[in-house]
Design an enzyme around this catalytic site. Structure first.
Site, PDB file in Angstrom:
ATOM      1  N   CYS A 107     -10.673   3.928  -6.606  1.00  0.00           N
ATOM      2  CA  CYS A 107      -9.754   5.051  -6.481  1.00  0.00           C
ATOM      3  C   CYS A 107      -8.690   4.847  -7.543  1.00  0.00           C
ATOM      4  O   CYS A 107      -7.836   3.969  -7.408  1.00  0.00           O
ATOM      5  CB  CYS A 107      -9.115   5.110  -5.090  1.00  0.00           C
ATOM      6  N   CYS A 110      -4.816   6.025  -6.188  1.00  0.00           N
ATOM      7  CA  CYS A 110      -4.114   5.299  -5.125  1.00  0.00           C
ATOM      8  C   CYS A 110      -5.083   4.313  -4.475  1.00  0.00           C
ATOM      9  O   CYS A 110      -5.450   3.329  -5.105  1.00  0.00           O
ATOM     10  CB  CYS A 110      -3.518   6.261  -4.109  1.00  0.00           C
ATOM     11  N   SER A 111      -5.506   4.595  -3.255  1.00  0.00           N
ATOM     12  CA  SER A 111      -6.448   3.674  -2.592  1.00  0.00           C
ATOM     13  C   SER A 111      -7.280   4.416  -1.558  1.00  0.00           C
ATOM     14  O   SER A 111      -7.486   3.915  -0.453  1.00  0.00           O
ATOM     15  CB  SER A 111      -5.698   2.511  -1.938  1.00  0.00           C
ATOM     16  N   CYS A 112      -7.751   5.621  -1.887  1.00  0.00           N
ATOM     17  CA  CYS A 112      -8.597   6.373  -0.968  1.00  0.00           C
ATOM     18  C   CYS A 112      -9.837   5.548  -0.640  1.00  0.00           C
ATOM     19  O   CYS A 112     -10.475   4.985  -1.527  1.00  0.00           O
ATOM     20  CB  CYS A 112      -9.005   7.705  -1.592  1.00  0.00           C
TER      21      CYS A 112
END
Length: 206
Positions: A107, A110-112
């Site tokens: 990702c 961000c950190s999906c």
């Protein structure tokens, strides 16, 4: 680039861990957080709403051709039929590794991450070095995870977003024809479903 399971520089991981522990201690001292309740939540995401769910999905795909086809067509519905739904599990796509093509997930913004099948995202998945380098030099990143692919195998990097998250279906290891789905699930690691690892062989898992 730090990883939580290799002998590299763990400064980022250690710093993050220290910050989290300090924050948890402070909140507990102020009576705002019950440590036991927090441990229960973490345990839930690590074992129930976590990689074990994804491993069951992979094992079923390995053993059930009809489910595999459904998973490829509509991963959200197929995975939901197994009861694995919830936060960040609404929009899923399964991508299948083959001898000619290896998939890897990142990702970049961000950190999906698909919590319903992979649990909590590892620290390295959220780190800036992984997010940047996975796109620029995926083979180098894979090598740092101990994955060296044949020269003829292409690498495709998928960028998770709030609209779509991915689960990699690793190739079924050789010599597993006689194993039942539960035993097969034991061979599926979190990293193999992100694409930074491979499914374990029976010998390694034993």
């Amino acid at each position: 680039m730090p990883h939580d399971h290799h002998d590299h520089d763990h400064s980022e991981l250690d710093d993050m861990t220290a910050r989290v522990m300090a924050l948890e201690t402070l909140l507990a001292q102020k009576g705002l957080v019950d440590p036991a309740a927090l441990d229960a939540v973490i345990e839930t995401y690590e074992t129930k709403v976590g990689p074990r769910n994804g491993a069951q999905v992979v094992a079923r795909a390995w053993t059930n051709p009809e489910f595999r086809d459904w998973l490829e067509r509509d991963a959200t519905a197929a995975i939901g039929s197994m009861g694995f739904t919830g936060r960040q599990g609404e929009h899923l796509q399964a991508v299948f590794n083959t001898p000619d093509l290896h998939h890897m997930v990142v990702c970049t913004l961000c950190s999906c991450y698909p919590w319903s099948v992979l649990g909590l995202p590892p620290v390295w998945y959220k780190s800036a070095p992984y997010r940047a380098r996975a796109v620029r030099e995926p083979r180098a990143v894979l090598a740092e995870f101990g994955v060296t692919l044949p020269e003829g195998t292409k690498v495709r990097v998928w960028d998770s977003t709030a609209e779509m998250r991915y689960i990699v279906i690793p190739m079924r290891p050789a010599g597993t024809e006689g194993l039942d789905p539960e035993a097969l699930a034991d061979l599926v690691t979190r990293d193999s479903m992100i694409g930074t690892g491979l499914a374990l062989t029976p010998e390694v898992a034993a």
